[in-house]
Design an enzyme around this catalytic site. Structure first.
Site, PDB file in Angstrom:
ATOM      1  N   SER A  78       0.707  -1.308  -0.048  1.00  0.00           N
ATOM      2  CA  SER A  78      -0.189   0.030   0.084  1.00  0.00           C
ATOM      3  C   SER A  78       0.805   1.427   0.082  1.00  0.00           C
ATOM      4  O   SER A  78       1.626   1.764  -1.023  1.00  0.00           O
ATOM      5  CB  SER A  78      -1.026  -0.089   1.280  1.00  0.00           C
ATOM      6  OG  SER A  78      -2.026   0.717   1.048  1.00  0.00           O
ATOM      7  N   HIS A  96      -7.603  -5.666   0.078  1.00  0.00           N
ATOM      8  CA  HIS A  96      -6.549  -4.774   0.132  1.00  0.00           C
ATOM      9  C   HIS A  96      -5.359  -5.221   1.124  1.00  0.00           C
ATOM     10  O   HIS A  96      -4.060  -5.055   0.808  1.00  0.00           O
ATOM     11  CB  HIS A  96      -6.745  -3.517   0.355  1.00  0.00           C
ATOM     12  CG  HIS A  96      -5.821  -2.394   0.365  1.00  0.00           C
ATOM     13  ND1 HIS A  96      -4.975  -2.103  -0.481  1.00  0.00           N
ATOM     14  CD2 HIS A  96      -5.119  -1.829   1.753  1.00  0.00           C
ATOM     15  CE1 HIS A  96      -3.872  -1.085  -0.316  1.00  0.00           C
ATOM     16  NE2 HIS A  96      -4.194  -0.838   1.128  1.00  0.00           N
TER      17      HIS A  96
END
Length: 314
Positions: A137, A292
């Protein structure tokens, strides 16, 4: 967070029907030597980063791996995976705390150029060569930034569920920040009270538990507070959605690059694959059954993807 073991999807690409994920750069594009590139703008004061070192009891002697966490995370998030990779690959792993996270210093500037400079300084301080940079991320955009700033800083990169594009963060992250502000303003004395306040802003229990790992107490009589500077990070959310480079004809990284994306995540869409291929012409893509939070949701398949990619490069 809870792990959800699933089957690893094979390497594939959606750039051109029938194409592979490894794209070779044309000879005319190859620079004769790597030169150090700097993103235009002011140079920031590099901060000294905290880290954990994993060497499999001294047995890991290969080229180092440097592991970068995501927004609101810290080096402990990647402890189990770091130990596993050190064993699997016989390579030492440095899991670091990026600025404004974990045990690393705080600073009001929080963008990818500053994060990259901190990590570049870390590599220089520890004299690390032929490094593989792994980032999730926020950490993924940091390692991409480093690779494009100075391709000689590393041998390869692994970017987990992010792409080299300007893209607004999902609405979840501003909600998380608002919830954490509410927790601090309430001056809670225990985790149960903090969890109750945070629940409307982070409804998924694993995400809420992840955020609450940042709560600390400076003394027994003091309320809990987040060790991350919540308000600095709140003001930096736009910078976290940004990416410092926009022209792949000027900057590219012609070394191995693995992009791992979660099948239930929206951070690396098929539409971003052509721009990934221009910035990172030798990139490979692996889809992992996850959202995610790829590493914590599906550690087995993530680990397999990384080991296969790096063993292939040895």
């Amino acid at each position: 967070m809870n792990c959800i073991p699933r089957r690893l999807q094979p390497l594939h690409a959606h750039l051109i029907p029938g194409s592979t994920t490894r794209i070779q750069q044309s000879p005319s594009r190859l620079p004769t030597t790597w030169t150090r590139y700097f993103h235009p703008g002011a140079s920031f004061r590099a901060l000294e980063l905290a880290f954990d070192y994993h060497e499999n009891g001294g047995k890991a002697k290969g080229a180092p791996i440097v592991f970068l966490h995501g927004l609101f995370g810290n080096k402990k998030n990647n402890r189990s995976m770091s130990k596993a990779l050190a064993r699997d690959l016989d390579r030492p792993v440095y899991a670091i705390d990026l600025r404004n996270h974990g045990e690393s210093p705080h600073d009001r500037i929080h963008n990818y150029t500053a994060l990259a400079e901190d990590t570049e300084n870390f590599l220089q301080q520890h004299k690390l060569k032929e490094v593989t940079l792994i980032g999730h991320s926020m950490g993924a955009k940091t390692v991409m930034t480093m690779a494009l700033r100075d391709p000689s800083c590393c041998a390869s990169i692994i970017a987990v569920d992010n792409a080299p594009v300007d893209a607004a963060l999902t609405s979840d992250f501003p909600r998380y920040v608002e919830g954490m502000k509410r927790v601090e303003d309430a001056r809670v004395m225990d985790n149960k009270s903090a969890d109750k306040i945070l629940e409307p802003y982070a409804t998924d229990i694993p995400v809420r538990q992840f955020l609450l790992t940042n709560l600390v107490r400076t003394s027994p009589s003091e309320p809990l507070k987040f060790r991350i500077p919540v308000r600095i990070l709140a003001n930096s959310l736009d910078d976290m959605a940004d990416f410092p480079f926009t022209n792949p004809d000027e900057r590219w990284f012609n070394k191995p690059a693995l992009f791992v994306r979660g099948t239930r995540s929206h951070y690396v869409t098929d539409e971003t694959l052509p721009i990934i291929g221009r910035f990172f012409p030798r990139f490979e893509l692996v889809d992992v059954e996850a959202g995610h939070w790829v590493i914590s949701e599906n550690p087995k398949d993530f680990r397999q993807a990384v080991v296969e990619f790096l063993q292939d490069k040895d």
